[in-house]
Scaffold this motif. Structure first.
Motif, mmCIF file in Angstrom:
data_model
loop_
_atom_site.group_PDB
_atom_site.id
_atom_site.type_symbol
_atom_site.label_atom_id
_atom_site.label_comp_id
_atom_site.label_asym_id
_atom_site.label_seq_id
_atom_site.Cartn_x
_atom_site.Cartn_y
_atom_site.Cartn_z
ATOM 1 N N GLN A 45 0.837 -1.208 0.000
ATOM 2 C CA GLN A 45 0.000 0.000 0.000
ATOM 3 C C GLN A 45 0.870 1.255 0.000
ATOM 4 O O GLN A 45 0.840 2.053 0.936
ATOM 5 C CB GLN A 45 -0.932 -0.001 1.218
ATOM 6 N N PRO A 46 1.639 1.467 -1.069
ATOM 7 C CA PRO A 46 2.508 2.659 -1.114
ATOM 8 C C PRO A 46 1.683 3.931 -1.278
ATOM 9 O O PRO A 46 0.592 3.926 -1.859
ATOM 10 C CB PRO A 46 3.375 2.400 -2.354
ATOM 11 N N VAL A 47 2.199 5.052 -0.744
ATOM 12 C CA VAL A 47 1.556 6.358 -0.902
ATOM 13 C C VAL A 47 2.410 7.271 -1.768
ATOM 14 O O VAL A 47 2.027 8.403 -2.047
ATOM 15 C CB VAL A 47 1.311 7.017 0.473
ATOM 16 N N THR B 229 12.341 6.912 -5.703
ATOM 17 C CA THR B 229 13.171 7.953 -5.099
ATOM 18 C C THR B 229 13.297 7.724 -3.609
ATOM 19 O O THR B 229 12.462 7.053 -2.970
ATOM 20 C CB THR B 229 12.549 9.347 -5.319
ATOM 21 N N ALA B 230 14.349 8.309 -3.029
ATOM 22 C CA ALA B 230 14.572 8.169 -1.583
ATOM 23 C C ALA B 230 13.440 8.826 -0.792
ATOM 24 O O ALA B 230 12.995 8.297 0.236
ATOM 25 C CB ALA B 230 15.914 8.781 -1.199
ATOM 26 N N ASP B 231 12.971 9.961 -1.293
ATOM 27 C CA ASP B 231 11.879 10.656 -0.599
ATOM 28 C C ASP B 231 10.599 9.833 -0.650
ATOM 29 O O ASP B 231 9.864 9.737 0.335
ATOM 30 C CB ASP B 231 11.647 12.027 -1.238
ATOM 31 N N GLY B 232 10.315 9.250 -1.790
ATOM 32 C CA GLY B 232 9.117 8.423 -1.924
ATOM 33 C C GLY B 232 9.175 7.212 -1.020
ATOM 34 O O GLY B 232 8.172 6.855 -0.368
ATOM 35 N N ARG B 233 10.365 6.553 -0.955
ATOM 36 C CA ARG B 233 10.489 5.379 -0.084
ATOM 37 C C ARG B 233 10.344 5.760 1.387
ATOM 38 O O ARG B 233 9.770 5.008 2.185
ATOM 39 C CB ARG B 233 11.849 4.701 -0.338
ATOM 40 N N ALA B 234 10.820 6.969 1.735
ATOM 41 C CA ALA B 234 10.679 7.429 3.128
ATOM 42 C C ALA B 234 9.199 7.624 3.489
ATOM 43 O O ALA B 234 8.788 7.339 4.621
ATOM 44 C CB ALA B 234 11.450 8.719 3.324
ATOM 45 N N GLN B 235 8.414 8.100 2.543
ATOM 46 C CA GLN B 235 6.984 8.278 2.804
ATOM 47 C C GLN B 235 6.268 6.939 2.946
ATOM 48 O O GLN B 235 5.290 6.813 3.702
ATOM 49 C CB GLN B 235 6.343 9.087 1.667
#
Length: 231
Positions: A208-210, A215-221
């Motif tokens: 359930q990715p948001v 990207t590193a920022d996307g994975r952090a979210q």
């Protein structure tokens, strides 16, 4: 001429008394004065000597009749007692035509809007690398969350779900997210949140990715823990 002199006093006296009947008691001096003038006129029809006696007789009679039959206003609200449906109104209170204070409008009660469902998203809990162990900074974040959750009603139901990014296998991320979700719940319970409030604790892995995992920022979210509150 004698018939006129005899009948005229009776007609005038009747007129005075009829007029006095509609006056308030506070107006009886006026009523008496009018009666006195009429009485003087009646006495003058006979002779000047009878003028004084006529004034005294008719004025006194008119005043007495006015006092007995006149309409008073004991509470001073401006409405005669015969029409006052609310006697004894305190001084200064505004009244309607019936002598009653206007009805007090019912208070407007605004119902508090209760949000039935709310989701708290925790993204600043990073855990130790490849583990479900909370760091000191993680605990500081969860202390604030615990204080917030302890303010909820005892009937509130909490659902906790852990999420990861896409690094690693699906099966591994599923287990890791589940361990991290349970780690968060156990710490919140240690800080005073009732265990009975938690109705579901599970991991959703990377399903359930948001945000984009590229990207590193996307994975952090995507690395997050969600607490859903159902009230």
């Amino acid at each position: 001429m004698s018939i006129v002199r005899t009948a005229l006093p009776l007609v005038l006296l009747t007129s005075v008394l009829t007029g006095c009947a509609g006056l308030q008691k506070t107006d009886w001096p006026t009523c008496a004065a009018v009666g006195g003038v009429v009485g003087a006129g009646l006495g003058a029809t006979e002779s000047s000597a009878w003028a004084g006696y006529g004034a005294l007789l008719i004025g006194g009679t008119a005043a007495a009749y006015c006092w007995v039959h006149g309409d008073g206003d004991e509470d001073g609200d401006g409405v005669p007692d015969s029409r006052d449906k609310c006697p004894g109104t305190p001084p200064g209170v505004r009244v309607d035509a019936d002598g009653c204070p206007p009805p007090v409008p019912a208070p407007v009660v605004e119902e508090a809007v209760v949000v039935k469902e709310e989701v708290i998203v925790i993204r600043d809990v990073h855990f130790q690398f490849d583990k479900a162990t909370l760091t000191a900074s993680d605990k500081e974040v969860l202390n604030t969350i615990a204080t917030r959750l302890k303010q909820e009603a005892s009937t509130a139901q909490l659902t906790v779900t852990g999420h990861t990014d896409s690094v690693g296998s699906d099966a591994y991320n599923q287990k890791l997210s589940d361990r991290r979700a349970h780690s968060v719940v156990e710490y919140l319970i240690s800080q005073g949140v009732p265990r009975s409030s938690f109705v579901s604790v599970a991991g959703a892995g990377e399903s359930q990715p948001v945000a984009e995992n590229k990207t590193a920022d996307g994975r952090a979210q995507n690395r997050r823990t969600e607490i859903k509150i159902n009230r």
